[in-house]
Write a protein that holds these residues in place. Structure first.
Motif: not given
Length: 494
Positions: A50-51, A54, A46-47, A31-32
């Motif tokens: 996620t960013c 967050l 995908r990353g 995920l990161v």
């Protein structure tokens, strides 16, 4: 053993709970990921998601920037504030400039009247472009005492007290709080040779003048040029004022850039030394210069026919040329020659040049001479004609006002009138003419200089003064010729 292994492979696996499945999925899916690699791939997007997720979560959960309300402290009552003030040290901590006072206690009793100092002693100084009266007023001296002091010492100070002069002042006890303190004592140096002291005796100011002996022997400084004539002269003890005046004088005789090591200089200047040790440097009197190989220069300041200028040892004065224009900042509007007259309407000779200038602008004599005519002169209007000798003369026409009279001797640059439009003129301007042998010539075609020449008794007095100054003893050290820079050695003799 083989039967157990076959049986275990045929049995289904035990079911896993959601936590195990989620952990296994997280291990398989990153995920990161590093957003700097594989840009544009499914893993990269995908990353990125996620960013953003967050960041959105952090903004949603942020506490905000609104101030947190708080209850104010209760105000002190007058009694509480007076109690705190009597115990605090704020005035002492702030150098007693807070404006607060210590709270009074039973041991403190108010004074009915504050006693004054019996006298105040102070010092003042005369500033640049200052006067004695203004300096005394700034020091607190009353206007009446200032007027009394200036009337008593006005004849002693002449043009004024030298800037930097110290004033020692004592102010006495005043009769009431509403009246100014009287001037009890004043001491200052009126001149180099005179000190003045004023004292109040029986309620009246009295002045005492104390003469001071002064040695007026001129100061002579000789030396040899090292790497710089200015530094060499300063190292030998010559005052800066004298060195600067010396360079201005010899610059008219020699090229300063050509001065080199081994050349000699000779400076004589006015020098006044009081018995108190005070010194005043006056005007430059003599400028001498000797090249190691070449001619010598001897220049002496001398007054002849009311003009003070520098003369060579032979009695020949400075060369003085005519001014570029007899009116400052003027523009030439008409030249010399044939032209159509703007008023008469026909072509005729224009016997001069015109300078356009504002009405009332001063008109200057272009060089020394004697006023031959000053008054109304036909179409010239108000007109002045000056004779300069050797057959040369100049004329100035259309003046609004004449500032010269016939027979008057004028100097170069002296005001002889003011721009106007008198006579045959269409507007304010100066008509300037030049005569040679009585005939008009183009002023722009003639360039001449005047040189003063001493003769007779005047020349004899000049040479006597020159010999007297050159016979003075050297008053300071002489620069050593062998040193590349300005070294000094004692000089003796004449």
């Amino acid at each position: 053993m083989s039967l157990w292994l076959a049986d275990s492979l045929q049995r289904p696996a035990a079911p896993r709970d959601w936590r195990t499945r989620l952990r296994d999925w997280a291990e398989d899916v990153n995920l990161v990921p590093d957003l700097g690699q594989n840009v544009g791939s499914l893993t990269w997007f995908r990353g990125l998601a996620t960013c953003f997720g967050l960041c959105a979560t952090a903004l949603y959960l942020s506490p905000g920037f609104q101030p947190v309300p708080g209850a104010p402290e209760p105000l002190l009552t007058p009694a509480q504030y007076d109690e705190v003030r009597s115990q605090m040290i704020t005035p002492l901590a702030l150098g007693a400039d807070s404006g607060r006072r210590m709270g009074a206690t039973d041991a403190v009793q108010p004074l009915k009247e504050t006693p004054e100092r019996p006298q105040i002693e102070l010092n003042a100084q005369i500033g640049s472009s200052d006067t004695l009266a203004r300096a005394l007023s700034r020091a607190g001296v009353s206007s009446g005492d200032v007027a009394t002091v200036t009337s008593m010492v006005g004849g002693d100070i002449g043009a004024g007290v030298k800037p930097g002069t110290r004033l020692d002042i004592i102010l006495g006890r005043r009769a009431s709080r509403t009246s100014p303190r009287p001037l009890d004592k004043l001491n200052f140096r009126a001149r180099l040779d005179l000190a003045v002291e004023l004292n109040r005796v029986g309620g009246v100011l009295q002045v005492t003048r104390v003469p001071i002996r002064v040695d007026n022997t001129p100061l002579r400084i000789q030396g040899v040029v090292g790497d710089s004539i200015y530094r060499s002269a300063r190292a030998a003890g010559a005052p800066p004022k004298a060195v600067q005046a010396f360079l201005r004088v010899i610059a008219k005789q020699v090229d300063l850039g050509s001065i080199g090591a081994g050349d000699r200089y000779d400076i004589i200047t006015e020098y006044h030394r009081a018995e108190t040790g005070d010194v005043e440097v006056g005007e430059l009197l003599y400028a001498g210069f000797r090249r190691a190989r070449g001619k010598a220069v001897d220049m002496l300041k001398w007054t002849s026919e009311g003009r003070t200028e520098w003369f060579e040892a032979s009695g020949v004065g400075e060369k003085r040329g005519v001014l570029g224009a007899p009116v400052d900042g003027a523009r030439m509007t008409s030249g010399f020659g044939m032209r159509r007259h703007p008023i008469l309407g026909y072509t005729r000779m224009h016997a001069g040049i015109d300078f356009g200038a504002r009405y009332g602008s001063p008109i200057y004599a272009v060089t020394d001479g004697v006023v031959a005519f000053a008054g109304r002169h036909g179409g010239h209007g108000n007109y002045v004609r000056i004779s300069h000798g050797v057959g040369l003369a100049t004329g100035y026409a259309h003046m609004s006002r004449i500032a010269a009279v016939p027979g008057q001797r004028v100097r170069r640059g002296q005001v002889i009138g003011y721009v106007g439009s008198s006579g045959l003129s269409t507007g304010p301007h100066l008509h300037y003419e030049l005569y040679r042998g009585g005939q008009v010539v183009n002023p722009l075609s003639v360039k001449f200089t005047t040189t003063a020449q001493l003769t007779g008794s005047n020349l004899a007095a000049f040479r006597a003064r020159l010999a007297q100054l050159k016979g003075l003893k050297v008053g300071t050290h002489e620069v050593a010729a062998a040193a590349p820079t300005a070294g000094a050695q004692a000089a003796a003799g004449k």
